[in-house]
Design a protein around this motif. Structure first.
Motif, PDB file in Angstrom:
ATOM      1  N   THR A 155      -4.733  -4.015   4.134  1.00 11.78           N
ATOM      2  CA  THR A 155      -5.950  -3.676   3.017  1.00 11.78           C
ATOM      3  C   THR A 155      -6.380  -5.027   3.302  1.00 11.78           C
ATOM      4  O   THR A 155      -6.012  -6.065   3.291  1.00 11.78           O
TER       5      THR A 155
ATOM      6  N   ASP B 166      -3.889  -2.288  -5.622  1.00 13.41           N
ATOM      7  CA  ASP B 166      -3.015  -2.555  -4.517  1.00 13.41           C
ATOM      8  C   ASP B 166      -3.872  -3.789  -3.662  1.00 13.41           C
ATOM      9  O   ASP B 166      -5.234  -3.632  -3.568  1.00 13.41           O
TER      10      ASP B 166
ATOM     11  N   SER C 235       0.798  -1.263   0.151  1.00 12.14           N
ATOM     12  CA  SER C 235       0.098  -0.085  -0.076  1.00 12.14           C
ATOM     13  C   SER C 235       0.837   1.058  -0.096  1.00 12.14           C
ATOM     14  O   SER C 235       0.617   2.247  -0.661  1.00 12.14           O
TER      15      SER C 235
END
Ligand SMILES: Nc1nc2c(ncn2[C@@H]2O[C@H](COP(=O)(O)OP(=O)(O)O)[C@@H](O)[C@H]2O)c(=O)[nH]1
Ligand SMILES: [Mg+2]
Length: 653
Positions: free
Chosen positions: A50, A69, A24
């Motif tokens: 994430t 991502d 990230s």
């Protein structure tokens, strides 16, 4: 966005790798290097994990890009596989630590198995003081093709301060937040650099006869020749380029961009790899679904072919908005083109994984199957009035996330969520609490215990009631007997001489079966026979109702006397682990009342074992949690109901 300013189709890259490796942070750095704005967390050390794919659009040297991502946790692996099925290239972001190489083994395996071109980025190089060669050697054990070091680190006062690019043979010094500074190759490195470049050239020459000839004749290949070979080999999955960087310090970020720019396959090349016809009507595939507040349902899609305009019909629904992700915000576009990764608005009824084409039903492209659940939680609302909203929220959650399933247990009345781990399910609960304003509690799902009897008994049930005029009378004599495990319930009629009139006999049978639904411990009674041997009736006072009640009395008393026992479900469990962890997996199973059946090589997974055991279901609730914590997150298991077994465990009703 649509096409790049230079007329090329947009390309896409997925950032993948274990949790905490810096994906990230790198995403933000890659975006910032193109001039895009990103919302950085206030404290970089507290960046939340994430859990879903984050998409960003940007333009680097006039070319359009989508960056995905991805989550790092194994619990969200389905998102990663979905992303990998969409992109042109993946960057595997790793920790600069040989001991952590095992954590990316499954990922490297998936990448080479699915032929996704990928680059390995050894990240966090700003704080690294070990040997890059050691990191590469440890990764090589799990990679499907040779890893080739592209950048040689330059160590200055104990830290990696820059690198030599082995293809261009230029040296650079990192500068935080800026392009690296071109420097001369340090003289002390000359010999080592020549040797390292030699290794790179030799690896590339393995698949290029012209280059091999030059090597043999001692002719220096040009950087351009090497670039071309690297690109070709990367596309074919024949080599894996290894680069160095530090997203946080922005070290190597521009170098990475340039590699992406030169080496990322075009949409046409990716279509070719995936067997998607270059010609034909526009084609898009949905890889993620999200319910996003007032925007409504968003279907993230990769456009494989042609141009799609807002308002067309996709999957039988009118498209309600095309969105790009610009500077961290949704930005509406009139159209999208092949190569684009976009969010498509309001495609009700179109599922994650579906392939769509304007006005048509296209052939469906493959999509990664949902993984088998390994963890479950029962969920209830704290206010019963919210039950309808809970089921609506759960339906949407399951639609958003194919690795989440919801079942309704009719026996226990429980609503059970099944998924990939504690974090996965609690994350879903948190999402529902926030977005659907629900208050919920969770607990471990109940086990489907059963009961049976061990001794045969004879029992007499009699109902005799005289209430004024009309009375009630019925009399039944039954034999209860155990049956073989799995044989089920059996009712036998052995009444002779009309002791119980024929029309009441089925009533007795049904009432007996009904009474067996709840035994002395409160669970369903299985594998018994009930034989009606005798009884009595009254011409006026006997009725269906009276015989039902008499049967219930006989069953209740009889079951309690027949040496009742509790039965628990036993599952056949298979744990898969790297084989140095096999003894650990065995201990985990025996520690859970498991009976080991054996172990052996996992099919198609060299270096891995399957360990098989019979384990009570009651012991499996948190197996995945312990298994992962003892195997660096690598262990997986699958299970299947095998049989019911007697247990001494106290019955919890
Ligand atoms: N030293 C160093 N730390 C980094 C770098 N990139 C990320 N980190 C730290 O690593 C942690 C995890 O970063 P994050 O980007 O969330 O990792 P992800 O789980 O792969 O997305 C954070 O504490 C970051 O500050 C880097 O280049 N160098
Ligand atoms: Mg992350």
């Amino acid at each position: 966005m649509s096409k790049s300013r230079n007329g090329e189709n947009p390309r896409s890259v997925a950032l993948v790798g274990p949790q905490g490796s810096g994906k990230s942070t790198l995403f933000d750095a890659l975006m910032e290097a193109t001039g895009a704005t990103v919302k950085r967390p206030a404290d970089p050390r507290n960046r939340p994990a994430t859990t879903t794919i984050r998409v960003g659009h940007c333009s680097f040297l006039d070319e359009a890009w989508s960056i995905l991502d991805c989550p790092g946790s194994i619990e969200f692996a389905h998102e990663v596989h979905a992303a990998l099925a969409m992109v042109d290239i993946a960057i595997v972001v790793c920790e600069p630590d040989p001991a952590r190489a095992t954590t990316i083994a499954p990922l490297l395996r998936a990448l080479s198995g699915e032929l996704v071109p990928h680059i390995v980025l050894i990240n966090k190089i700003d704080t690294f003081d070990g040997s890059v060669a050691d990191v590469i050697a440890s990764l090589q054990a799990y990679a499907g093709s040779p890893l080739v070091l592209r950048q040689m680190p330059i160590t200055e006062s104990g830290r990696i301060g820059g690198y030599v690019d082995l293809m261009s043979e230029r040296a650079y010094r990192y500068r935080k937040g800026q392009a690296s500074e071109l420097i001369r190759i340090p003289e002390s490195m000359a010999a080592e650099e020549a040797a390292e470049r030699g290794r790179l050239v030799e690896t590339l020459a393995d698949r290029d006869d012209a280059l091999l000839e030059k090597v043999l004749e001692d002719i220096r290949p040009t950087p351009e020749e090497l670039y071309l070979d690297m690109r070709k080999d990367l596309l074919a999955g024949a080599v894996i380029e290894v680069m160095l960087g530090a997203g946080e310090a922005t070290h190597g970020v521009r170098r990475l961009w340039k590699a992406l720019r030169h080496e990322t396959p075009t949409t046409a090349e990716t279509c070719d790899r995936k067997g998607i016809d270059a010609d034909g009507p526009p084609l898009a595939q949905i890889f993620r679904t999200e319910y996003a507040g007032h925007t409504g349902k968003l279907s993230y899609a990769r456009i494989w072919r042609g141009e799609i305009k807002d308002g067309v019909t996709l999957g039988g629904t009118r498209l309600g908005g095309i969105y790009h992700f610009v500077n961290g915000e949704l930005s509406k576009s009139p159209a999208c083109v092949a190569g684009d990764v976009v969010a498509l608005g309001r495609l009700d009824g179109v599922a994650t994984g579906a392939t769509v084409s304007p006005g048509a039903v296209p052939e469906q492209l493959p999509f990664p199957p949902a993984p088998t659940p390994v963890y479950a939680l029962a969920v209830t609302t704290t206010d019963r009035k919210d039950d309808v909203r809970l089921s609506d929220a759960l339906r949407k959650m399951a639609e958003e996330d194919p690795s989440l399933t919801v079942t309704q247990d009719h026996e226990t009345g429980e609503t059970v969520m099944h998924g990939q781990g504690e974090m996965h399910l609690l994350n879903a609960i948190e999402h529902m609490a926030k977005n659907y304003n629900l208050k919920m509690t969770t607990r471990r799902p109940s086990i489907a215990y059963r009961e049976t009897i061990k001794a045969p008994v004879h029992e007499h049930g009699r109902l005799k009631r005289q209430t004024g005029g009309h009375g009630q009378f019925a009399d039944v004599k039954i034999n209860l007997a155990p049956r073989e495990r799995g044989a089920g319930f059996l009712f036998v009629d052995k009444v002779v001489g009309g002791a119980v009139p024929r029309n009441f006999i089925p009533v007795v049978g049904e009432a007996a079966e009904d009474a067996a639904k709840k035994g002395p411990f409160g669970y369903p009674v299985v594998d018994i026979s009930v034989t009606l041997v005798d009884g009595g009736f009254h011409a006026v006072d006997s009725s269906d109702m009276a015989f039902r009640t008499a049967t219930q009395i006989a069953m209740r008393e009889g079951l309690a006397k027949a040496d009742p026992v509790l039965l628990e479900p036993i599952d056949r469990v298979t744990i898969s682990v790297p084989n140095d962890l096999t003894p650990r997996a065995q201990r985990l199973l025996t520690g859970r009342r498991g009976q080991i059946l054996g172990f052996g090589e996992r099919e198609g997974w060299p270096g891995w074992d399957d360990v098989e055991a019979l384990v009570p279901e009651a012991e499996l609730h948190d197996l995945i949690i312990d298994l992962r914590s003892q195997t660096q997150g690598l262990g997986t298991y699958r299970r299947q109901f095998d049989h019911l077994a007697e247990t001494k465990a106290p019955a919890k009703v």
